[in-house]
Motif scaffolding. Sequence first.
Motif, PDB file in Angstrom:
ATOM      1  N   LEU A   1       0.819  -1.221   0.000  1.00 52.11           N
ATOM      2  CA  LEU A   1       0.000   0.000   0.000  1.00 52.11           C
ATOM      3  C   LEU A   1       0.849   1.265   0.000  1.00 52.11           C
ATOM      4  CD1 LEU A   1      -2.828  -1.061   2.468  1.00 52.11           C
ATOM      5  CD2 LEU A   1      -3.128  -0.477   0.046  1.00 52.11           C
ATOM      6  N   ALA A   2       2.051   1.178   0.526  1.00 50.09           N
ATOM      7  CA  ALA A   2       2.948   2.341   0.593  1.00 50.09           C
ATOM      8  C   ALA A   2       3.744   2.561  -0.692  1.00 50.09           C
ATOM      9  CB  ALA A   2       3.898   2.185   1.778  1.00 50.09           C
TER      10      ALA A   2
ATOM     11  N   THR B   1     -10.852 -16.386   7.253  1.00 51.74           N
ATOM     12  CA  THR B   1     -10.158 -15.546   8.235  1.00 51.74           C
ATOM     13  C   THR B   1      -9.494 -14.361   7.554  1.00 51.74           C
ATOM     14  OG1 THR B   1      -9.742 -17.492   9.609  1.00 51.74           O
ATOM     15  CG2 THR B   1      -8.371 -15.549  10.039  1.00 51.74           C
ATOM     16  N   ILE B   2      -8.754 -14.623   6.486  1.00 53.04           N
ATOM     17  CA  ILE B   2      -8.065 -13.555   5.752  1.00 53.04           C
ATOM     18  C   ILE B   2      -9.084 -12.649   5.073  1.00 53.04           C
ATOM     19  CG2 ILE B   2      -6.549 -13.089   3.788  1.00 53.04           C
ATOM     20  CD1 ILE B   2      -5.031 -15.687   4.621  1.00 53.04           C
ATOM     21  N   THR B   3     -10.116 -13.226   4.494  1.00 51.52           N
ATOM     22  CA  THR B   3     -11.141 -12.435   3.810  1.00 51.52           C
ATOM     23  C   THR B   3     -11.789 -11.435   4.769  1.00 51.52           C
ATOM     24  OG1 THR B   3     -11.580 -14.206   2.230  1.00 51.52           O
ATOM     25  CG2 THR B   3     -13.318 -12.567   2.542  1.00 51.52           C
ATOM     26  N   LYS B   4     -12.199 -11.897   5.927  1.00 47.69           N
ATOM     27  CA  LYS B   4     -12.860 -11.014   6.902  1.00 47.69           C
ATOM     28  C   LYS B   4     -11.895  -9.954   7.429  1.00 47.69           C
ATOM     29  CE  LYS B   4     -15.457 -11.034  11.198  1.00 47.69           C
ATOM     30  NZ  LYS B   4     -15.965 -11.827  12.311  1.00 47.69           N
ATOM     31  N   ASP B   5     -10.692 -10.367   7.798  1.00 43.23           N
ATOM     32  CA  ASP B   5      -9.708  -9.431   8.349  1.00 43.23           C
ATOM     33  C   ASP B   5      -9.315  -8.394   7.306  1.00 43.23           C
ATOM     34  OD1 ASP B   5      -7.632  -8.089   9.600  1.00 43.23           O
ATOM     35  OD2 ASP B   5      -6.482  -9.876  10.057  1.00 43.23           O
TER      36      ASP B   5
ATOM     37  N   PHE C   1      -8.094  -3.561   5.409  1.00 37.78           N
ATOM     38  CA  PHE C   1      -7.579  -3.003   4.154  1.00 37.78           C
ATOM     39  C   PHE C   1      -8.699  -2.940   3.108  1.00 37.78           C
ATOM     40  CE2 PHE C   1      -4.120  -5.513   6.150  1.00 37.78           C
ATOM     41  CZ  PHE C   1      -3.260  -4.462   6.479  1.00 37.78           C
ATOM     42  N   PRO C   2      -9.648  -2.050   3.279  1.00 39.65           N
ATOM     43  CA  PRO C   2     -10.817  -2.022   2.392  1.00 39.65           C
ATOM     44  C   PRO C   2     -10.492  -1.723   0.929  1.00 39.65           C
ATOM     45  CG  PRO C   2     -10.811  -0.124   3.856  1.00 39.65           C
ATOM     46  CD  PRO C   2      -9.708  -1.024   4.312  1.00 39.65           C
ATOM     47  N   THR C   3      -9.338  -1.160   0.628  1.00 38.77           N
ATOM     48  CA  THR C   3      -8.993  -0.866  -0.772  1.00 38.77           C
ATOM     49  C   THR C   3      -8.360  -2.060  -1.481  1.00 38.77           C
ATOM     50  OG1 THR C   3      -6.815   0.020  -0.183  1.00 38.77           O
ATOM     51  CG2 THR C   3      -8.662   1.589  -0.282  1.00 38.77           C
ATOM     52  N   VAL C   4      -8.031  -3.097  -0.744  1.00 37.32           N
ATOM     53  CA  VAL C   4      -7.439  -4.295  -1.340  1.00 37.32           C
ATOM     54  C   VAL C   4      -8.548  -5.150  -1.938  1.00 37.32           C
ATOM     55  CG1 VAL C   4      -6.192  -6.437  -0.825  1.00 37.32           C
ATOM     56  CG2 VAL C   4      -5.413  -4.268   0.157  1.00 37.32           C
TER      57      VAL C   4
END
Length: 124
Positions: free
Chosen positions: A39-40, A55-59, A64-67
Amino acid sequence: MTKVAALVPMRHDSERVPGKNYRTFGNAPLFHHIVRTLLAVKEIDEILIDTDSPTITKDCANSFPTVRLIKRPTSLSAGEIPMTAISEHSLAYTDAEVVLQTHSTNPLLRVETIRKALTLYLND
């Protein structure tokens, strides 16, 4: 201008280290470190996570809503599936001209390293 995407494939069930992609490393889940790094990098236009992990999908959706999340089908979730098949699946979800791939197991990869690699590649 050339569109650049970063792809991070992550399975839910690692065979050697259970849950490695979302295990805590330092102060955050392992995959957070590489996502923050990507992101940086201002040259990256889009970050895609290809995963079968709830787990990864929810987190990721919360942190990281832009991912962009790509749901990996069950047919591509087994450990013996070659990375080329997973990459082909993921690439169908982007129109980027340049795609870099990295993994959550690169938590110490630096922004400067990615930027330098992209600069060298794009200006060659």
